[in-house]
Design a protein around this motif. Structure first.
Motif, PDB file in Angstrom:
ATOM      1  N   GLY A 132       1.742  -5.193   2.844  1.00 37.34           N
ATOM      2  CA  GLY A 132       3.124  -5.099   3.317  1.00 37.34           C
ATOM      3  C   GLY A 132       3.957  -6.327   2.996  1.00 37.34           C
ATOM      4  N   VAL A 133       3.571  -7.035   1.928  1.00 38.52           N
ATOM      5  CA  VAL A 133       4.367  -8.200   1.535  1.00 38.52           C
ATOM      6  C   VAL A 133       5.734  -7.725   1.054  1.00 38.52           C
ATOM      7  CG1 VAL A 133       4.532 -10.093  -0.114  1.00 38.52           C
ATOM      8  CG2 VAL A 133       2.322  -9.505   0.885  1.00 38.52           C
ATOM      9  N   SER A 134       6.765  -8.366   1.513  1.00 37.31           N
ATOM     10  CA  SER A 134       8.111  -7.987   1.100  1.00 37.31           C
ATOM     11  C   SER A 134       8.207  -8.016  -0.413  1.00 37.31           C
ATOM     12  CB  SER A 134       9.133  -8.954   1.694  1.00 37.31           C
ATOM     13  OG  SER A 134      10.166  -9.176   0.757  1.00 37.31           O
ATOM     14  N   SER A 135       8.898  -7.028  -0.942  1.00 39.14           N
ATOM     15  CA  SER A 135       8.912  -6.908  -2.401  1.00 39.14           C
ATOM     16  C   SER A 135       9.540  -8.136  -3.044  1.00 39.14           C
ATOM     17  CB  SER A 135       9.687  -5.678  -2.803  1.00 39.14           C
ATOM     18  OG  SER A 135      11.032  -5.869  -2.459  1.00 39.14           O
TER      19      SER A 135
ATOM     20  N   ASN B 209       1.219  -4.524  -1.839  1.00 40.48           N
ATOM     21  CA  ASN B 209       1.810  -3.393  -1.138  1.00 40.48           C
ATOM     22  C   ASN B 209       1.037  -3.078   0.136  1.00 40.48           C
ATOM     23  OD1 ASN B 209       4.023  -2.834  -2.694  1.00 40.48           O
ATOM     24  ND2 ASN B 209       2.922  -1.470  -4.079  1.00 40.48           N
TER      25      ASN B 209
ATOM     26  N   TYR C 240       9.027 -11.170  -2.178  1.00 40.18           N
ATOM     27  CA  TYR C 240       7.983 -12.181  -2.347  1.00 40.18           C
ATOM     28  C   TYR C 240       6.886 -11.716  -3.284  1.00 40.18           C
ATOM     29  CZ  TYR C 240      10.467 -14.320   1.453  1.00 40.18           C
ATOM     30  OH  TYR C 240      11.452 -14.877   2.204  1.00 40.18           O
ATOM     31  N   GLN C 241       6.765 -10.404  -3.463  1.00 39.24           N
ATOM     32  CA  GLN C 241       5.720  -9.918  -4.362  1.00 39.24           C
ATOM     33  C   GLN C 241       5.850 -10.543  -5.742  1.00 39.24           C
ATOM     34  OE1 GLN C 241       4.837  -5.845  -4.631  1.00 39.24           O
ATOM     35  NE2 GLN C 241       4.732  -5.505  -2.419  1.00 39.24           N
TER      36      GLN C 241
END
Ligand SMILES: Nc1ncnc2c1ncn2[C@@H]1O[C@H](COP(=O)(O)OP(=O)(O)OP(=O)(O)O)[C@@H](O)[C@H]1O
Ligand SMILES: Nc1ncnc2c1ncn2[C@@H]1O[C@H](COP(=O)(O)OP(=O)(O)OP(=O)(O)O)[C@@H](O)[C@H]1O
Ligand SMILES: O[C@@H]1[C@H](O)[C@H](O)CO[C@H]1O
Ligand SMILES: [Mg+2]
Ligand SMILES: [Mg+2]
Lengths: 314, 289, 493, 314
Positions: free
Chosen positions: A290-293, A287, A295-296
């Motif tokens: 700021g990794v896109s959710s 988070n 790709y999380q």
């Protein structure tokens, strides 16, 4: 022979340290990559987030060590949270309400234990059944709406701080860790848990009483889930009918990432704490970065796989 | 898409043995107070209109919803009120119902690729825009915003996000981070906490429903910074939070009204009266005063 | 002598409709070693499990010290001073020796485990059974089967019981440990302990026991004093007839070299070389943990070879997996039939054909499979009327024969036997020996690991003796003495 | 000795029939309680509803028989459905798209098999990892939006009928049942699956090659999940990023309700079909009877528990 022994000890230790090393690596990487990571505020935030999963995972550790599994933890969390909030909404005091919630968790856990021991149902399916059932009970009880909490003393349980700095749930987590660790390593109960997971028949023949043990083990898991449910309810200022969905998998992941064997008989509680922290720091770090959710989840899956691949026993 | 007709067609306008007409309500989920209110509205209206209401719940799974719609067809209900889990997946189910001569009315979310007798909903794109406009006014057209999204893949999340983001783009404000918290309060809390750690300069949080907004409120508790939280739905908890000032505003839907209108429309269909193709249930921006 | 320590009368026990014990009586006096004998499946273990509270009898009475006793759990048995060493190992692999020794009766201080006291006591107990070299902190899973058996014995002795039941305690032990055990048993007898001794090793019965009781098919046959009792008479009580010969004679027909093992090293096995001929039985003797099983595992591709070559019929094979080993012509009857030999929940038929299912293009040839199984059941005289029965339901001896049958079906060129007659009754043993001889005659090269010295001496053409992973002697079996083998096995020259 | 044999057989049969009897009872009760239940239309509807779960559960039966578990089935279903729909949206033909989807499912399953065999990761945690990962991949691939299907031939796959009466998915289900049943009982492969689940070490020592077997077993599960995913996508006229959530538990429930042991080595495919039907008829019946959806879960939990309590081995 002596050498062999030391070597075997060392091997185990190294395997066990796998998760610790993983956590340390993650810690270093995140500190470098995100300036917001290594701050007291953030670290305490993560610890607080982790506390719910850790509490459940401690109980799960006992269950898995004894060769079982408990899929009903999230459902127990939701129901006990709702009952606690419901009792308070009905005007009962904090102590009575929370006490009733804890007792309910213990009893529900013992029902799991009874199904597994007396009912001879496989733990996976027994707790799958109670999970489904209890989710339904919670929905019926709450009629699908959250039950708000107004008691401000209760709100402290999950939202308060010690010395204006350390969140109370973090304290609960460490207290539970110490107590459970002690229970596991220092008492006959803990020894018998490991024995049952290692070889149930041999444990029985040695005079370990399986049914009472299983009642106690699943009861403990239920109790800790209930406690987690009460803390969560307090943090959210409300009990949610659907709280805790999927928590069983998070808890199992924490236990296994920590190096406890899913087939029972081998493991340690410290590893579970490390496993829970690993998951928590990973979520937080992704988070923060700021990794896109989308790709999380990919990253999380990969981390789980790498961690267990590193940690596996050959 | 051509699905050839099943032989087992039910008799048109079937009725319960007792003579009271039966209406089916297929909900996407009851894990959200919003839908519980919608159901309550429908149940009340059903009592008033003298129809029997059968409620089925898909637990947010489109496949399960198709199954429950099929079960309603087999039960030969007179009308199906459908609150789709997703706008794109239910066309086949709608067609099956129509083939069995059972009219379908969609509630809250629409169905793409199939004609329905009537569609009753709030305009989610407009709702997203309302939230953006409110923030533009409250922050003077400048500021950083965190957006908490609903379950990825649901139309509500998509449409609200679109309405909000498109409108924000026309202002000087900026969405600095957006993450799904799956319409869930607990996830709203932890995601907000993490995003607030990463973005210290934030003036507002827009959550695509009130549950997530209430989670964000918890994340802000203890922080002595003013961050405006705007939610969506106007659930009882959400309204209370707006009253107490914890939330700045919520885009209130009227779920009970949606449910009630649904049943009333169904009654008209049973009585062979004409119904409106599309009924927009007004949204209202609720603020403290 | 005084009143009996234990008296069991008219014991009946059935599992479902199967009658396992029918009116059995048994009596144990203080200070006697009482042998309980009978064929595989006669009901010996069941009787002892009833005495120790693991099974409840359907009817019958148990008296301890002349008073009726109610024993319904293992804990009850312990209260009456009855301890048992079970036929199957009952240890927790992932716990230490000390943990296992005290499982169920941990030493506590203030409600907490007293690790120090348990470690100290564990060292004493281990020393008593001659295992002082083991560290009480070692995990059980690190021990060989034999060492584990000694831990079990130490645990039972630690209970200071007045009645000690030993159900085939020496099945995994070699001469050396057996002697240690016998000395302990004699000491206990002198102190007035009553000992029930179950074994299929006839020498031991005559060397150790005072009286003998025999069961046959769940019925009590009788009790006799051992002095003056003839071997044949015991057999007759057990089997109902006399046996032709314990070790069937064979005219060896040793042909060309089949297996050449050169400098094989890996794990604890160091630099072992030998030739094995077609038609030859090469016995492998050694003490507990000498590395015999490890050698077999290396040859069969189960463990990694770090050095050395294995040549089969002139071709270097050096198997890397059991699958490869099987394809190059090896068969391996493992030492532990339950853990490694059998799939207990599969039928006899399915177990027998597991190494190679009769099939065409991947499709099972059911009639062919049945025919093959029927043939093997007949050849090995496996006692079962239905090949569809789960092997779990067979007695130990019959299970052992199923493991053998598996490999016979494959017609291996080299057959490795690791303790092939462990837990098998006299009759069964004779049958297995007979099969070994037949195989040798057919030209199979046989490597037979065994801890039962009389068996090694009688069955082998040559004997390879191992000590701490090395081959210390390769003796011609003809005329060799037990002493010579033991000397090599203990590393002496 | 002879008697025992017959008895043990009869015991197994009786235990196995537990689920069949359960299904029959449910059938009778529903026929009496709801006039809409016993109609051709309704029965075919239920069969069609059940087909997705049954297809997955057939694959799961092999995995569980071999002593494993596959939590990734739902995630594989979602991803393969999305890829198939995506390829068609990109203008590729039906055969190529569906073929690619099936191949992908097979490969993903084999990745699970590789993790379990070569990676020596416990199946539960390996497939938990791939489940998380694949869910993320699906979300990234679809960007969270459904992918609509326009190819009308493809829509027939899940929505078509044979003889204007029997839904095609029902045909797929029975074809898969027959093929899988044959694979399990009539081939060396099936024999080895059961042997691995019964005693992995003994199977290995008998020359069964564990790694290729596990690749094949998990590959089969992946393939069937992919097939289910394609059928579902066709039925929904669109691929949903979140499709198949929780399907792993439904499939496991079907397998276990059918009498297959979760510890491997014992079970049958027919039981799985019965288990899936049991779940399907229960869902259908509760809807027909108009049972409040809150209580439906309660009832389902209770039925699961009763069924396994009846069916358990002592
Ligand atoms: N739990 C059980 N269920 C069904 N049958 C059993 C069970 N335990 C033992 N049997 C059967 O009871 C009979 C007696 O078994 P038991 O183990 O007492 O024999 P034993 O004399 O100890 O034989 P061995 O010398 O092979 O150890 C055998 O036929 C066995 O198959
Ligand atoms: N899995 C293992 N890990 C570590 N050491 C082991 C393992 N298995 C066996 N050993 C050790 O290797 C040595 C050789 O064991 P092995 O089983 O080959 O002996 P053996 O001669 O067959 O004796 P036994 O009669 O006890 O079977 C023993 O000292 C044992 O402690
Ligand atoms: O409109 C509803 C509500 O906003 C709910 O919170 C999520 O699903 C949407 O469809
Ligand atoms: Mg026995
Ligand atoms: Mg050995």
């Amino acid at each position: 022979m002596t050498l062999q022994l030391n070597w075997s000890r060392a091997g185990t230790l190294l395997q066990r340290l796998g998760s610790v090393i993983g956590l340390a690596l993650l810690f270093i990487v995140l500190s470098i990559m995100s300036p917001d990571f290594l701050t007291t505020g953030n670290l305490l935030t993560v610890l607080r987030q982790v506390s719910i999963n850790a509490l459940i995972a401690f109980g799960m550790t006992f269950v898995i060590l004894a060769g079982g599994i408990d899929l009903s933890v999230g459902a127990i969390l939701a129901l006990t949270g709702a009952v606690t909030a419901g009792l308070m909404a009905a005007g009962h005091g904090l102590v009575l309400s929370a006490g009733a919630g804890l007792l309910l968790g213990l009893v529900l856990g013992m029902v799991n234990g009874a199904l597994v021991s007396w009912g001879k149902v496989a733990p996976f399916i027994a707790t799958l059944g109670t999970m489904t059932l209890l989710r339904g009970v919670t929905l019926s009880y709450t009629q699908g709406s959250p039950i708000p909490v107004t008691n401000s003393g209760f709100a402290l349980l999950g939202g308060g701080y010690v010395a204006n700095l350390i969140p109370l749930p973090v304290i609960w987590m460490f207290v539970a860790f110490v107590l459970c660790g002690f229970l596991l390593r220092g008492t006959v109960f803990g020894r018998h848990v490991v024995a049952i997971g290692g070889n149930e028949e041999a444990a029985r023949l040695s005079g370990v009483r399986l049914s009472p043990m299983k009642l106690a083990i699943y009861g403990l898991s239920g109790l800790l889930s209930a406690f987690a449910g009460i803390v969560l309810t307090s943090r959210l200022y409300s009990a949610q009918a659907t709280a805790g969905a999927g928590y069983e998998l998070d808890a199992i992941a924490a236990v296994v990432l920590g190096g406890t064997s899913l087939s029972g008989g081998r493991g340690w509680l410290f590893g579970t704490l490390v496993g829970a922290l690993l998951i928590g720091f990973l979520n937080n770090g992704l988070n923060l970065l700021g990794v896109s959710s989308f790709y999380q989840q990919v990253v999380k899956g990969i981390v789980i796989l790498i961690a267990v691949l590193l940690d596996r026993r050959q | 898409p051509g699905e050839s007709a099943p032989a087992a067609a039910a008799t048109a306008g079937g009725a319960a043995p007792s003579g009271t007409p039966v209406v089916g309500l297929a909900l996407s989920t009851q894990n959200n107070p919003f839908f519980v209110e919608l159901k309550d509205g429908a149940q009340k209206a059903a009592k008033d209109a003298g129809v029997q209401l059968v409620v089925v719940d898909a637990q947010d799974d489109p496949a399960r919803q198709i199954s429950s719609v099929e079960d309603l067809i087999q039960k030969r209900v007179s009308v199906i009120l459908l609150n789709p889990t997703d706008s794109s997946a239910l066309a086949g189910a709608v067609q099956s119902a129509q083939r069995a001569n059972i009219p379908v009315v969609t509630l809250d979310r629409g169905v793409d690729g199939a004609e329905v007798a009537s569609h009753i909903a709030s305009d989610n794109v407009a709702g997203g825009k309302m939230a953006a406009d409110y923030l533009a006014k409250a922050l003077g057209g400048k500021g950083n915003i965190i957006e908490l999204q609903g379950v990825a893949g649901t139309s509500a999340a998509r449409e609200r996000g679109k309405g909000f983001d498109d409108e924000i783009a026309t202002t000087g404000m900026k969405v600095v981070a957006q993450q799904p918290a799956n319409f869930d309060r607990a996830q709203g809390l932890s995601v907000s906490e993490n995003l607030l750690q990463a973005n210290s300069d934030v003036q507002a949080i827009f959550a695509q429903n009130d549950e997530m907004a209430l989670g964000a409120v918890q994340a802000l508790a203890g922080k002595n910074k003013k961050v405006l939280v705007v939610g969506f739905d106007g659930t009882p908890d959400g309204k209370a939070a707006v009253q107490s000032g914890e939330m700045a505003a919520t885009v209130a839907q009227q779920p009970e009204e949606i449910g009630k209108l649904g049943v009333e429309t169904a009654k008209k269909l049973i009585d062979k009266q004409p119904v409106e193709k599309s009924i927009a249930v007004p949204l209202k921006l609720l603020t403290k005063e | 002598m005084n009143a009996p320590l234990v008296r069991m009368q008219d014991i009946h026990k059935a599992f479902g409709p199967v009658k396992v014990l029918e009116g059995v009586a048994f009596e144990l006096l203080p200070g006697e070693v009482h042998a309980l004998m009978g064929e595989n499946g006669a009901g010996k273990s069941t009787l002892m499990k009833i005495l120790t509270g693991i099974y409840a009898p359907d009817s019958g009475t148990i008296e301890v010290d002349g008073k009726p006793a109610s024993i319904t759990t293992p804990a009850d048995a312990e209260k009456y001073g009855i301890a048992i060493i079970h036929q199957e190992l009952n240890l927790i692999p992932a716990l230490s020796i000390a943990d296992n020794l005290f499982l169920g009766r941990e030493i506590q201080r203030f409600g907490l485990l007293d690790h120090r006291a348990m470690t100290k006591r564990a060292m004493e107990w281990l020393a008593r059974v001659g295992m002082e070299r083991l560290d009480p902190g070692t995990l059980i899973e690190r021990l060989s089967v034999g060492q584990q058996q000694m831990v079990e014995i130490a645990r039972a002795l630690g209970q200071n019981a007045r009645v000690l039941i030993m159900d085939e305690p020496t099945a995994a032990l070699t001469e050396h440990e057996t002697n240690t055990l016998f000395k302990l048993i004699r000491d206990l007898r002198a102190q007035g302990t009553g000992i029930v001794y179950v074994s299929h090793r006839m020498e031991e019965i005559f060397a150790l026991c005072d009286r003998i009781s025999v069961l046959r098919d769940g019925h009590f046959v009788g009790t006799r004093p051992v002095p003056g009792l003839a071997f044949d008479e015991v057999v007759k009580m057990m089997v109902g007839r006399t046996l032709d010969a314990r070790f069937p004679t064979r005219t060896p027909n040793i042909r060309e070299v089949r297996l050449k093992v050169e400098h094989v090293t890996g794990g604890m096995v160091k630099d072992v070389s030998f030739d094995l001929h077609s038609g030859e039985v090469l016995g492998v003797a050694g003490l507990l943990g000498a590395g015999r099983t490890e050698l077999a595992r290396l040859l069969f591709g189960l463990d990694k070879l770090s050095e050395g070559t294995v040549t089969l019929d002139g071709k270097v094979v050096t198997p890397k997996s059991p699958n490869e080993a099987i394809h190059s012509g090896f068969g391996f009857v493992t030492e532990d039939r339950k853990a490694q030999g059998l799939v207990l929940d599969m039928s006899l038929r399915e177990n027998v054909s597991l190494p190679r299912v009769p099939a065409r293009a991947g499709l099972v040839d059911r009639p062919g499979e049945k025919k093959q199984t029927r043939g093997l059941i007949d050849a090995l005289k496996i006692r079962t009327r239905d090949m569809e029965l789960d092997v779990r339901a067979l007695s130990g001896g019959n299970q052992q024969k199923v493991v053998l049958a598996k490999w016979l079906a494959l017609k291996p060129r080299v057959l490795i036997l690791d303790e092939p007659t462990r837990g098998v009754d006299v009759g069964g043993k004779a049958e297995i020996y007979h099969i070994i001889n037949q195989l040798a005659e057919q030209g199979v090269a046989i490597l037979m690991i065994s801890s039962e010295l009389p068996e090694v001496l009688a069955m082998s053409d040559r004997i390879l003796v191992m000590h701490e992973g090395r081959a210390t002697a390769l003796l011609e079996a003809h005329g060799v003495t037990q002493e010579a083998v033991m000397t090599a096995a203990t590393g002496g020259k």
